[in-house]
Design an enzyme around this catalytic site. Structure first.
Site, PDB file in Angstrom:
ATOM      1  N   CYS A   1      50.203-112.706-100.489  1.00 41.70           N
ATOM      2  CA  CYS A   1      50.759-112.689-101.852  1.00 41.70           C
ATOM      3  C   CYS A   1      51.864-111.647-101.978  1.00 41.70           C
ATOM      4  O   CYS A   1      51.577-110.449-102.105  1.00 41.70           O
ATOM      5  CB  CYS A   1      49.642-112.430-102.858  1.00 41.70           C
ATOM      6  SG  CYS A   1      50.243-112.377-104.562  1.00 41.70           S
TER       7      CYS A   1
ATOM      8  N   CYS B   1      51.924-109.821-105.394  1.00 42.44           N
ATOM      9  CA  CYS B   1      50.890-108.790-105.558  1.00 42.44           C
ATOM     10  C   CYS B   1      51.214-107.551-104.723  1.00 42.44           C
ATOM     11  O   CYS B   1      51.042-106.434-105.189  1.00 42.44           O
ATOM     12  CB  CYS B   1      49.516-109.307-105.119  1.00 42.44           C
ATOM     13  SG  CYS B   1      49.185-111.010-105.511  1.00 42.44           S
ATOM     14  N   ASP B   2      51.643-107.739-103.486  1.00 39.57           N
ATOM     15  CA  ASP B   2      51.718-106.616-102.540  1.00 39.57           C
ATOM     16  C   ASP B   2      53.128-106.210-102.122  1.00 39.57           C
ATOM     17  O   ASP B   2      53.298-105.204-101.423  1.00 39.57           O
ATOM     18  CB  ASP B   2      50.914-106.966-101.271  1.00 39.57           C
ATOM     19  CG  ASP B   2      49.459-107.241-101.592  1.00 39.57           C
ATOM     20  OD1 ASP B   2      48.958-106.656-102.573  1.00 39.57           O
ATOM     21  OD2 ASP B   2      48.831-108.050-100.893  1.00 39.57           O
TER      22      ASP B   2
END
Ligand SMILES: Cc1cc2nc3c(=O)[nH]c(=O)nc-3n(C[C@H](O)[C@H](O)[C@H](O)COP(=O)(O)OP(=O)(O)OC[C@H]3O[C@@H](n4cnc5c(N)ncnc54)[C@H](O)[C@@H]3O)c2cc1C
Length: 316
Positions: free
Chosen positions: A133, A136-137
């Site tokens: 992701c 997200c990261d």
């Protein structure tokens, strides 16, 4: 007893909820184990949802969907459905809090999850440098070098997203041609921050307690030691069909060799009253617009099924 239970709250489940309640069903619950929205909320850029002219994040795209569906009476329960089984003509849902719920019809809209690539260290470093992701990261790699594995639309779109944050993005792909849309391939090729490592596979990631320190890549019989702190893996999706697995290991309805739920054009499975919609069903295009269309079709079919059979269902 529910008229309709929907398992999964992504684009397919939410649209099924909208059409089911707006179409007159009074007692409809959508079970979603997390926040409604589905896997698209992990995407940083969506530019192919019809009617949405600017490029938006998946989170922005999905923001209004639950609100719209709940306006007509859809109820959301934040529960994981462990199993859907059959009892006479109706369905029994086993929830992860140990409770059970009966429903006259069910739509399975559990979607899919990113596949693992299978290299050494992938599990050990998952969440500590290995990710699926970028939204997200990605921020952890601000002004650092990072690698992306894969050659489809998602891999290339996420490489473009990461190029806005990271200093350099290495795109590792096992072929020299890409499966992604030509316009996306062109954008990646003309991006000076993205460097290709083609005809190559990842052998392993290595690191220490703190996380990933590098990626060992095999290319043309040689090993390359790429010293990057992060590897994003986008190598396809796996269908979430666990919920229709029965205690004896069989599936509640017919599935194909990839485990996808076999449906007809009305999203009807091999079991009357049980429907499949979105990424989890056979021959799905695995796109938001298609999942939404499936959800609408499945709900309309559930309404028709209940109208035709509602009163004569054998109830255990
Ligand atoms: C990074 C990324 C980028 C993408 N980019 C695009 C794009 O640009 N354009 C596009 O059209 N598509 C894109 N896609 C694909 C798109 O997200 C999917 O096709 C779409 O979300 C499928 O919708 P769905 O409702 O079938 O399933 P999902 O979105 O997967 O939703 C299923 C939901 O069911 C829930 N669930 C699963 N099992 C259970 C259970 N047992 N009990 C309760 N809840 C459960 C999950 O938590 C999930 O929220 C992308 C996907 C990813 C991962």
């Amino acid at each position: 007893m529910l008229d309709l239970a929907i398992v999964g709250g992504g684009p397919a489940g939410l649209t099924a909820g909208l059409y089911g309640t707006r179409g007159g069903l009074a007692n409809v619950v959508m079970y979603e184990k997390g926040m409604p929205g589905g896997q698209i909320t992990q995407s940083s850029e969506v530019e192919n949802y019809p009617g949405v002219c600017k490029v938006v994040s998946g989170m922005e795209l999905m923001e209004c969907w639950p609100k719209q569906a709940m306006r007509f009476g859809l109820r959301h329960e934040m529960q994981e459905v462990v199993r859907v089984s059959r009892c006479e003509d109706i369905f029994l849902l086993t929830l992860d809090n140990g409770q059970t719920q009966k429903a006259k019809s069910v739509i399975i809209a559990t979607g899919s999850t990113p596949k693992r690539a299978g290299f050494e260290g992938e599990e050990e470093f998952f969440g500590r440098g290995v990710s699926t992701c970028a939204t997200c990261d990605g921020f952890f790699y601000k002004d650092k070098e990072v690698a992306v594995l894969g050659g489809g639309d998602t891999a290339l779109e996420e490489a473009l997203f990461l190029s806005k944050i990271a200093k350099r993005v290495y795109l590792i792909h096992r072929r020299d041609k890409f499966r992604a849309a030509p316009s996306t391939v062109q954008r990646v090729k003309s991006n000076p921050k993205i460097e290709f490592i083609l005809n190559a596979t990842v052998k392993k990631v290595y690191g220490d307690q703190m996380g990933v320190q590098g990626v060992i890549i095999q290319q043309n019989g040689q090993e390359i030691d790429l010293k990057v702190p992060g590897l994003f893996v986008f190598v396809g999706m796996q269908v979430n069909n666990e919920v229709i697995k029965q205690e004896d290991g069989s599936f509640l309805c017919e599935v194909n060799r990839w485990g996808e739920i076999v449906v007809d054009l009305r999203m009807q499975t091999s079991i009357p009253g049980l429907f499949g919609a979105g990424d989890v069903r056979s021959d799905a295009s695995k796109q938001v617009v298609c999942a939404a269309g499936d959800g609408a079709t499945a709900a309309i079919s559930a309404i028709n099924y209940l109208q035709a059979r509602g009163e004569e269902l054998k109830i255990c």
